[in-house]
Design a protein around this motif. Structure first.
Motif, PDB file in Angstrom:
ATOM      1  N   GLU A  71     -31.569 -27.642 -31.640  1.00  0.00           N
ATOM      2  CA  GLU A  71     -32.377 -27.413 -32.835  1.00  0.00           C
ATOM      3  C   GLU A  71     -33.673 -28.225 -32.798  1.00  0.00           C
ATOM      4  O   GLU A  71     -34.726 -27.748 -33.231  1.00  0.00           O
ATOM      5  CB  GLU A  71     -31.560 -27.784 -34.077  1.00  0.00           C
ATOM      6  CG  GLU A  71     -32.278 -27.520 -35.392  1.00  0.00           C
ATOM      7  CD  GLU A  71     -31.426 -27.893 -36.584  1.00  0.00           C
ATOM      8  OE1 GLU A  71     -31.956 -27.911 -37.716  1.00  0.00           O
ATOM      9  OE2 GLU A  71     -30.226 -28.167 -36.390  1.00  0.00           O
ATOM     10  N   VAL A  72     -33.586 -29.437 -32.276  1.00  0.00           N
ATOM     11  CA  VAL A  72     -34.782 -30.287 -32.252  1.00  0.00           C
ATOM     12  C   VAL A  72     -35.761 -29.851 -31.158  1.00  0.00           C
ATOM     13  O   VAL A  72     -36.994 -29.900 -31.350  1.00  0.00           O
ATOM     14  CB  VAL A  72     -34.368 -31.758 -32.048  1.00  0.00           C
ATOM     15  CG1 VAL A  72     -35.588 -32.648 -31.856  1.00  0.00           C
ATOM     16  CG2 VAL A  72     -33.552 -32.250 -33.234  1.00  0.00           C
ATOM     17  N   THR A  73     -35.251 -29.403 -30.013  1.00  0.00           N
ATOM     18  CA  THR A  73     -36.118 -29.085 -28.872  1.00  0.00           C
ATOM     19  C   THR A  73     -36.409 -27.596 -28.712  1.00  0.00           C
ATOM     20  O   THR A  73     -36.974 -27.205 -27.680  1.00  0.00           O
ATOM     21  CB  THR A  73     -35.454 -29.596 -27.578  1.00  0.00           C
ATOM     22  OG1 THR A  73     -34.181 -28.942 -27.396  1.00  0.00           O
ATOM     23  CG2 THR A  73     -35.272 -31.096 -27.616  1.00  0.00           C
ATOM     24  N   LYS A  74     -36.063 -26.754 -29.682  1.00  0.00           N
ATOM     25  CA  LYS A  74     -36.262 -25.313 -29.513  1.00  0.00           C
ATOM     26  C   LYS A  74     -37.735 -24.946 -29.418  1.00  0.00           C
ATOM     27  O   LYS A  74     -38.092 -23.947 -28.772  1.00  0.00           O
ATOM     28  CB  LYS A  74     -35.589 -24.556 -30.662  1.00  0.00           C
ATOM     29  CG  LYS A  74     -36.183 -24.845 -32.031  1.00  0.00           C
ATOM     30  CD  LYS A  74     -35.462 -24.059 -33.110  1.00  0.00           C
ATOM     31  CE  LYS A  74     -36.056 -24.350 -34.499  1.00  0.00           C
ATOM     32  NZ  LYS A  74     -35.355 -23.565 -35.548  1.00  0.00           N
ATOM     33  N   ASP A  75     -38.608 -25.695 -30.052  1.00  0.00           N
ATOM     34  CA  ASP A  75     -40.049 -25.428 -29.984  1.00  0.00           C
ATOM     35  C   ASP A  75     -40.739 -26.226 -28.878  1.00  0.00           C
ATOM     36  O   ASP A  75     -41.975 -26.157 -28.743  1.00  0.00           O
ATOM     37  CB  ASP A  75     -40.714 -25.764 -31.327  1.00  0.00           C
ATOM     38  CG  ASP A  75     -40.210 -24.881 -32.461  1.00  0.00           C
ATOM     39  OD1 ASP A  75     -39.828 -23.726 -32.168  1.00  0.00           O
ATOM     40  OD2 ASP A  75     -40.179 -25.336 -33.617  1.00  0.00           O
ATOM     41  N   HIS A  76     -39.974 -26.943 -28.094  1.00  0.00           N
ATOM     42  CA  HIS A  76     -40.534 -27.777 -27.028  1.00  0.00           C
ATOM     43  C   HIS A  76     -39.726 -27.549 -25.746  1.00  0.00           C
ATOM     44  O   HIS A  76     -38.889 -28.385 -25.378  1.00  0.00           O
ATOM     45  CB  HIS A  76     -40.508 -29.248 -27.433  1.00  0.00           C
ATOM     46  CG  HIS A  76     -41.128 -29.520 -28.760  1.00  0.00           C
ATOM     47  ND1 HIS A  76     -42.493 -29.617 -28.952  1.00  0.00           N
ATOM     48  CD2 HIS A  76     -40.556 -29.705 -29.981  1.00  0.00           C
ATOM     49  CE1 HIS A  76     -42.756 -29.857 -30.220  1.00  0.00           C
ATOM     50  NE2 HIS A  76     -41.593 -29.920 -30.873  1.00  0.00           N
TER      51      HIS A  76
ATOM     52  N   GLY B 120     -38.420 -27.421 -21.962  1.00  0.00           N
ATOM     53  CA  GLY B 120     -38.552 -28.385 -20.878  1.00  0.00           C
ATOM     54  C   GLY B 120     -38.435 -29.824 -21.303  1.00  0.00           C
ATOM     55  O   GLY B 120     -38.797 -30.724 -20.527  1.00  0.00           O
ATOM     56  N   THR B 121     -37.911 -30.068 -22.507  1.00  0.00           N
ATOM     57  CA  THR B 121     -37.775 -31.437 -23.021  1.00  0.00           C
ATOM     58  C   THR B 121     -36.319 -31.850 -22.966  1.00  0.00           C
ATOM     59  O   THR B 121     -35.428 -31.096 -23.383  1.00  0.00           O
ATOM     60  CB  THR B 121     -38.286 -31.526 -24.462  1.00  0.00           C
ATOM     61  OG1 THR B 121     -39.660 -31.113 -24.484  1.00  0.00           O
ATOM     62  CG2 THR B 121     -38.184 -32.948 -24.984  1.00  0.00           C
ATOM     63  N   ASP B 122     -36.070 -33.036 -22.451  1.00  0.00           N
ATOM     64  CA  ASP B 122     -34.720 -33.593 -22.364  1.00  0.00           C
ATOM     65  C   ASP B 122     -34.619 -34.798 -23.294  1.00  0.00           C
ATOM     66  O   ASP B 122     -35.533 -35.630 -23.355  1.00  0.00           O
ATOM     67  CB  ASP B 122     -34.398 -34.022 -20.935  1.00  0.00           C
ATOM     68  CG  ASP B 122     -34.374 -32.843 -19.980  1.00  0.00           C
ATOM     69  OD1 ASP B 122     -34.024 -31.734 -20.427  1.00  0.00           O
ATOM     70  OD2 ASP B 122     -34.717 -33.036 -18.789  1.00  0.00           O
TER      71      ASP B 122
ATOM     72  N   ILE C   5     -32.816 -43.940 -28.030  1.00  0.00           N
ATOM     73  CA  ILE C   5     -33.177 -42.528 -27.907  1.00  0.00           C
ATOM     74  C   ILE C   5     -34.284 -42.423 -26.869  1.00  0.00           C
ATOM     75  O   ILE C   5     -35.324 -43.076 -26.997  1.00  0.00           O
ATOM     76  CB  ILE C   5     -33.642 -41.939 -29.252  1.00  0.00           C
ATOM     77  CG1 ILE C   5     -32.558 -42.110 -30.315  1.00  0.00           C
ATOM     78  CG2 ILE C   5     -34.000 -40.466 -29.093  1.00  0.00           C
ATOM     79  CD1 ILE C   5     -33.006 -41.704 -31.714  1.00  0.00           C
ATOM     80  N   THR C   6     -34.070 -41.607 -25.851  1.00  0.00           N
ATOM     81  CA  THR C   6     -35.058 -41.416 -24.782  1.00  0.00           C
ATOM     82  C   THR C   6     -35.415 -39.943 -24.711  1.00  0.00           C
ATOM     83  O   THR C   6     -34.536 -39.081 -24.635  1.00  0.00           O
ATOM     84  CB  THR C   6     -34.504 -41.880 -23.428  1.00  0.00           C
ATOM     85  OG1 THR C   6     -34.087 -43.253 -23.546  1.00  0.00           O
ATOM     86  CG2 THR C   6     -35.567 -41.776 -22.350  1.00  0.00           C
TER      87      THR C   6
ATOM     88  N   ALA D  38     -43.381 -34.986 -26.108  1.00  0.00           N
ATOM     89  CA  ALA D  38     -42.569 -36.208 -26.126  1.00  0.00           C
ATOM     90  C   ALA D  38     -42.736 -36.948 -27.450  1.00  0.00           C
ATOM     91  O   ALA D  38     -41.758 -37.452 -28.022  1.00  0.00           O
ATOM     92  CB  ALA D  38     -42.958 -37.108 -24.955  1.00  0.00           C
ATOM     93  N   ARG D  39     -43.939 -36.999 -27.956  1.00  0.00           N
ATOM     94  CA  ARG D  39     -44.182 -37.691 -29.227  1.00  0.00           C
ATOM     95  C   ARG D  39     -43.498 -36.970 -30.383  1.00  0.00           C
ATOM     96  O   ARG D  39     -42.816 -37.596 -31.208  1.00  0.00           O
ATOM     97  CB  ARG D  39     -45.690 -37.750 -29.470  1.00  0.00           C
ATOM     98  CG  ARG D  39     -46.112 -38.435 -30.749  1.00  0.00           C
ATOM     99  CD  ARG D  39     -47.559 -38.147 -31.055  1.00  0.00           C
ATOM    100  NE  ARG D  39     -47.756 -36.704 -31.213  1.00  0.00           N
ATOM    101  CZ  ARG D  39     -48.856 -36.061 -30.840  1.00  0.00           C
ATOM    102  NH1 ARG D  39     -49.837 -36.721 -30.231  1.00  0.00           N
ATOM    103  NH2 ARG D  39     -48.969 -34.754 -31.047  1.00  0.00           N
ATOM    104  N   ASP D  40     -43.635 -35.660 -30.454  1.00  0.00           N
ATOM    105  CA  ASP D  40     -43.073 -34.906 -31.574  1.00  0.00           C
ATOM    106  C   ASP D  40     -41.545 -34.934 -31.553  1.00  0.00           C
ATOM    107  O   ASP D  40     -40.898 -35.094 -32.606  1.00  0.00           O
ATOM    108  CB  ASP D  40     -43.571 -33.464 -31.527  1.00  0.00           C
ATOM    109  CG  ASP D  40     -45.074 -33.367 -31.723  1.00  0.00           C
ATOM    110  OD1 ASP D  40     -45.670 -34.334 -32.248  1.00  0.00           O
ATOM    111  OD2 ASP D  40     -45.657 -32.326 -31.344  1.00  0.00           O
ATOM    112  N   VAL D  41     -40.959 -34.768 -30.390  1.00  0.00           N
ATOM    113  CA  VAL D  41     -39.496 -34.744 -30.298  1.00  0.00           C
ATOM    114  C   VAL D  41     -38.915 -36.116 -30.621  1.00  0.00           C
ATOM    115  O   VAL D  41     -37.871 -36.221 -31.302  1.00  0.00           O
ATOM    116  CB  VAL D  41     -39.056 -34.264 -28.900  1.00  0.00           C
ATOM    117  CG1 VAL D  41     -37.553 -34.421 -28.731  1.00  0.00           C
ATOM    118  CG2 VAL D  41     -39.456 -32.819 -28.677  1.00  0.00           C
ATOM    119  N   LEU D  42     -39.566 -37.179 -30.190  1.00  0.00           N
ATOM    120  CA  LEU D  42     -39.062 -38.523 -30.505  1.00  0.00           C
ATOM    121  C   LEU D  42     -39.111 -38.787 -32.009  1.00  0.00           C
ATOM    122  O   LEU D  42     -38.147 -39.333 -32.581  1.00  0.00           O
ATOM    123  CB  LEU D  42     -39.882 -39.577 -29.758  1.00  0.00           C
ATOM    124  CG  LEU D  42     -39.417 -41.019 -29.934  1.00  0.00           C
ATOM    125  CD1 LEU D  42     -37.990 -41.198 -29.423  1.00  0.00           C
ATOM    126  CD2 LEU D  42     -40.360 -41.980 -29.229  1.00  0.00           C
TER     127      LEU D  42
END
Length: 272
Positions: free
Chosen positions: A86-91, A93-95, A111-112, A121-125
């Protein structure tokens, strides 16, 4: 094979070695510029006890020792697949990695986030830090825990700049270049080996042919008695030598042959 022999062999097959190494270098450079680097950011959060778990006016940090189990539960809740998707659906290639800091007994959650771009990376963090607080609140609310007894989470460090990660890029570049270079050297070595094998086989055939010719030649066993030649001129027998005696020539009588001796008795019989 020694190093000098190997270098000599590669130099002998330069038309395979040099183009192969050049192709390997170009391929490695292409992968280096094609594969983008990764951007990594991390954040660290601390669990704090509820207001009723420590005396009024005291430092809540002195009472965080019993929240290690709560940190493990929150880590499992936040790192669930449905939450991360849910958090990475708009990003793409993000792990995201969420785990408790095992190097200390303090209830710290790390959290990495690793992404292809710095903005992702900034938005997902930021989203994960906010999601940790919401998940903790939802867990305690589902258990009908009073507000004054609820555990809270406090961000300690949140990275404001991403760290450039070159590991994936470097591994792919080195692997591709090394594989193509090794393939070029292997082809050169196989070509040289097959060429030497053909030369040795040709030399062996020539040597065997030379030995066969030597075996078929005339054997030198000594002089050969060819016998008297038919066309050779006949040599006359020498005449008997006559010695003079008492002034009268006399002829030396030759010894009678076997035929004369056989006729001698018959002549004697007739005279009788």
């Amino acid at each position: 094979m020694s190093l000098i022999a190997t270098l000599r062999m590669l130099w002998h097959r330069w038309y395979i070695t040099f183009p192969g190494l050049l192709l390997a270098g170009l391929c490695a450079a292409g992968i280096w510029y094609t594969v983008p680097p990764s951007y990594e950011r991390s954040a660290t959060e601390l669990l704090l006890p509820g207001k009723n778990d420590y005396p009024v006016g005291s430092n809540p940090l002195l009472y965080v020792g019993g929240l290690t189990s709560s940190a493990d539960v929150l880590t499992r809740a936040v790192s669930a697949d449905n939450v991360l998707k849910e958090v990475t659906k708009d990003h793409p290639g993000t792990d995201v990695t969420v785990q408790r800091d095992g190097s200390t007994s303090t209830p710290l959650i790390v959290i990495t986030v690793t992404s292809k771009t710095n903005a992702d990376a900034r938005d997902v963090l930021s989203a994960m830090v906010a999601r940790t607080a919401s998940e903790l609140s939802a867990l305690q609310e589902s258990q009908h825990i009073k507000t004054t007894d609820r555990i809270t989470v406090e961000p300690i460090t949140v990275a404001t700049k991403s760290t450039l990660q070159q590991r994936t890029r470097l591994v792919l570049t080195v692997a591709a270049g090394a594989a193509l270079a090794a393939l070029a050297l292997l082809i050169a070595a196989l070509t040289e080996g097959l060429s030497r094998k053909r030369r040795r086989r040709a030399d062996a055939v020539e040597a065997s042919a030379a030995d066969g010719l030597a075996d078929d030649g005339p054997a030198d066993d000594g002089p050969v008695d060819a016998g008297p030649a038919d066309d050779a001129p006949a040599v006359a027998a020498p005449l008997p030598t006559v010695r003079p005696s008492s002034g009268f020539p006399t002829r030396r009588r030759s010894r009678p042959s076997a035929a004369d001796r056989s006729r001698a008795p018959s002549m004697t019989t007739r005279r009788a």
